[in-house]
Design a protein around this motif. Structure first.
Motif, PDB file in Angstrom:
ATOM      1  N   HIS A   1      -7.083  -4.234  -8.475  1.00 12.66           N
ATOM      2  CA  HIS A   1      -6.884  -2.794  -8.637  1.00 12.66           C
ATOM      3  C   HIS A   1      -8.192  -2.138  -8.225  1.00 12.66           C
ATOM      4  CE1 HIS A   1      -5.646   1.068 -10.085  1.00 12.66           C
ATOM      5  NE2 HIS A   1      -6.732   1.131 -10.809  1.00 12.66           N
ATOM      6  N   VAL A   2      -8.186  -1.512  -7.115  1.00 14.36           N
ATOM      7  CA  VAL A   2      -9.414  -1.022  -6.516  1.00 14.36           C
ATOM      8  C   VAL A   2      -9.866   0.266  -7.192  1.00 14.36           C
ATOM      9  CG1 VAL A   2     -10.500  -0.295  -4.369  1.00 14.36           C
ATOM     10  CG2 VAL A   2      -8.743  -2.060  -4.345  1.00 14.36           C
TER      11      VAL A   2
ATOM     12  N   PRO B   1      -7.799   4.474   5.213  1.00 16.73           N
ATOM     13  CA  PRO B   1      -6.638   4.488   6.117  1.00 16.73           C
ATOM     14  C   PRO B   1      -6.860   5.428   7.299  1.00 16.73           C
ATOM     15  CG  PRO B   1      -5.990   4.986   3.849  1.00 16.73           C
ATOM     16  CD  PRO B   1      -7.480   5.012   3.896  1.00 16.73           C
ATOM     17  N   PRO B   2      -6.132   5.216   8.390  1.00 16.53           N
ATOM     18  CA  PRO B   2      -6.275   6.084   9.579  1.00 16.53           C
ATOM     19  C   PRO B   2      -5.521   7.405   9.402  1.00 16.53           C
ATOM     20  CG  PRO B   2      -4.646   4.395  10.000  1.00 16.53           C
ATOM     21  CD  PRO B   2      -5.221   4.104   8.635  1.00 16.53           C
ATOM     22  N   PHE B   3      -6.101   8.311   8.613  1.00 18.22           N
ATOM     23  CA  PHE B   3      -5.445   9.573   8.303  1.00 18.22           C
ATOM     24  C   PHE B   3      -5.093  10.383   9.540  1.00 18.22           C
ATOM     25  CE2 PHE B   3      -7.692   8.968   4.176  1.00 18.22           C
ATOM     26  CZ  PHE B   3      -6.567   8.935   3.369  1.00 18.22           C
ATOM     27  N   GLU B   4      -5.989  10.391  10.540  1.00 16.26           N
ATOM     28  CA  GLU B   4      -5.743  11.195  11.743  1.00 16.26           C
ATOM     29  C   GLU B   4      -4.457  10.759  12.439  1.00 16.26           C
ATOM     30  OE1 GLU B   4      -8.715   9.247  11.625  1.00 16.26           O
ATOM     31  OE2 GLU B   4      -9.788  10.809  10.546  1.00 16.26           O
ATOM     32  N   GLN B   5      -4.260   9.449  12.547  1.00 13.47           N
ATOM     33  CA  GLN B   5      -3.072   8.932  13.225  1.00 13.47           C
ATOM     34  C   GLN B   5      -1.808   9.212  12.417  1.00 13.47           C
ATOM     35  OE1 GLN B   5      -5.959   7.294  12.864  1.00 13.47           O
ATOM     36  NE2 GLN B   5      -6.626   7.200  14.985  1.00 13.47           N
TER      37      GLN B   5
ATOM     38  N   ASP C   1      -6.915  -1.151  -0.744  1.00 12.43           N
ATOM     39  CA  ASP C   1      -7.691   0.072  -0.546  1.00 12.43           C
ATOM     40  C   ASP C   1      -6.822   1.186   0.032  1.00 12.43           C
ATOM     41  OD1 ASP C   1      -9.919  -1.213  -1.508  1.00 12.43           O
ATOM     42  OD2 ASP C   1     -11.047  -1.142   0.364  1.00 12.43           O
ATOM     43  N   TYR C   2      -6.004   0.847   1.039  1.00 12.86           N
ATOM     44  CA  TYR C   2      -5.107   1.842   1.626  1.00 12.86           C
ATOM     45  C   TYR C   2      -4.169   2.405   0.550  1.00 12.86           C
ATOM     46  CZ  TYR C   2      -6.234   0.765   6.568  1.00 12.86           C
ATOM     47  OH  TYR C   2      -6.828   0.611   7.791  1.00 12.86           O
ATOM     48  N   MET C   3      -3.635   1.509  -0.284  1.00 10.94           N
ATOM     49  CA  MET C   3      -2.725   1.941  -1.346  1.00 10.94           C
ATOM     50  C   MET C   3      -3.447   2.889  -2.304  1.00 10.94           C
ATOM     51  SD  MET C   3       0.196   2.093  -2.783  1.00 10.94           S
ATOM     52  CE  MET C   3       1.340   0.788  -2.435  1.00 10.94           C
ATOM     53  N   ALA C   4      -4.676   2.559  -2.671  1.00  8.46           N
ATOM     54  CA  ALA C   4      -5.441   3.407  -3.592  1.00  8.46           C
ATOM     55  C   ALA C   4      -5.615   4.815  -3.034  1.00  8.46           C
ATOM     56  CB  ALA C   4      -6.808   2.773  -3.873  1.00  8.46           C
ATOM     57  N   TYR C   5      -5.857   4.923  -1.748  1.00 10.79           N
ATOM     58  CA  TYR C   5      -6.000   6.236  -1.111  1.00 10.79           C
ATOM     59  C   TYR C   5      -4.659   6.946  -0.965  1.00 10.79           C
ATOM     60  CZ  TYR C   5     -10.899   6.297   0.317  1.00 10.79           C
ATOM     61  OH  TYR C   5     -12.261   6.359   0.332  1.00 10.79           O
TER      62      TYR C   5
ATOM     63  N   ARG D   1     -14.634   1.441   7.318  1.00 16.48           N
ATOM     64  CA  ARG D   1     -15.250   1.335   5.992  1.00 16.48           C
ATOM     65  C   ARG D   1     -15.710   2.715   5.523  1.00 16.48           C
ATOM     66  NH1 ARG D   1     -15.849  -3.197   8.739  1.00 16.48           N
ATOM     67  NH2 ARG D   1     -15.930  -5.185   7.663  1.00 16.48           N
ATOM     68  N   LEU D   2     -15.584   2.951   4.232  1.00 15.58           N
ATOM     69  CA  LEU D   2     -16.029   4.213   3.639  1.00 15.58           C
ATOM     70  C   LEU D   2     -17.484   4.475   3.981  1.00 15.58           C
ATOM     71  CD1 LEU D   2     -15.591   6.654   1.794  1.00 15.58           C
ATOM     72  CD2 LEU D   2     -16.173   5.182  -0.142  1.00 15.58           C
ATOM     73  N   ALA D   3     -18.302   3.445   3.961  1.00 19.44           N
ATOM     74  CA  ALA D   3     -19.740   3.609   4.223  1.00 19.44           C
ATOM     75  C   ALA D   3     -19.998   4.149   5.626  1.00 19.44           C
ATOM     76  CB  ALA D   3     -20.453   2.276   4.027  1.00 19.44           C
ATOM     77  N   ASP D   4     -19.081   3.941   6.557  1.00 17.43           N
ATOM     78  CA  ASP D   4     -19.258   4.445   7.926  1.00 17.43           C
ATOM     79  C   ASP D   4     -19.231   5.977   7.980  1.00 17.43           C
ATOM     80  OD1 ASP D   4     -19.320   1.820   8.746  1.00 17.43           O
ATOM     81  OD2 ASP D   4     -17.229   1.799   9.415  1.00 17.43           O
TER      82      ASP D   4
END
Length: 135
Positions: free
Chosen positions: A19-20, A27-31, A51-55, A130-133
């Motif tokens: 459970h993140v 996730p690729p929100f733009e696409q 991670d994608y699910m968490a977002y 990655r979030l850090a990017d």
């Protein structure tokens, strides 16, 4: 680099491996917006998928109609609501979002989905960011 290790450490320290708490991959929100995706099948329940699910589960206008993985029974035993990929035949969706860190795995999943009859235009796979990017 340091932020990535801190995020991993926080999740590990607090036992959030399944459970993140602090998502690592974005996730690729733009696409998703570009294709006007509202109903998503999320394929992949590993680290990227979690991670994608968490977002995505907290995004307005987006609904995860099915979360699937080839190893679904492994994740079900961990208490996650993950199903077999065949479940996509029972749901209506705008897109299948592939959550795979390795490009070769993403390509193999894409091939499998095409063989199942999923339209290529409904398959979304991009190398996870990655979030850090973004920081």
């Amino acid at each position: 680099y340091m932020l990535e290790h801190v995020m991993k450490g926080v999740n590990y320290t607090f036992g959030f491996s399944n459970h993140v708490l602090v998502p690592y991959f974005i996730p690729p929100f733009e696409q998703l917006k570009e294709k006007n995706v509202q109903k998503i099948v999320l394929y992949g329940a590993g680290m990227v998928g979690q991670d994608y699910m968490a977002y995505l589960q907290n995004q307005v206008g987006v609904e995860i109609v099915c979360w699937c993985d080839k190893q679904y029974s492994k994740y079900q035993k961990q208490g996650m609501k993950v199903f077999s990929i065949e479940e996509i035949n029972n749901v209506q969706f705008d897109a299948v979002l592939i959550a795979a860190e390795k490009k070769t795995l993403g390509e193999q999943i894409t091939k499998n989905l095409l063989e199942m009859g999923v339209e290529e235009s409904k398959i979304i796979y991009f190398q996870p960011r990655r979030l850090a990017d973004f920081l």
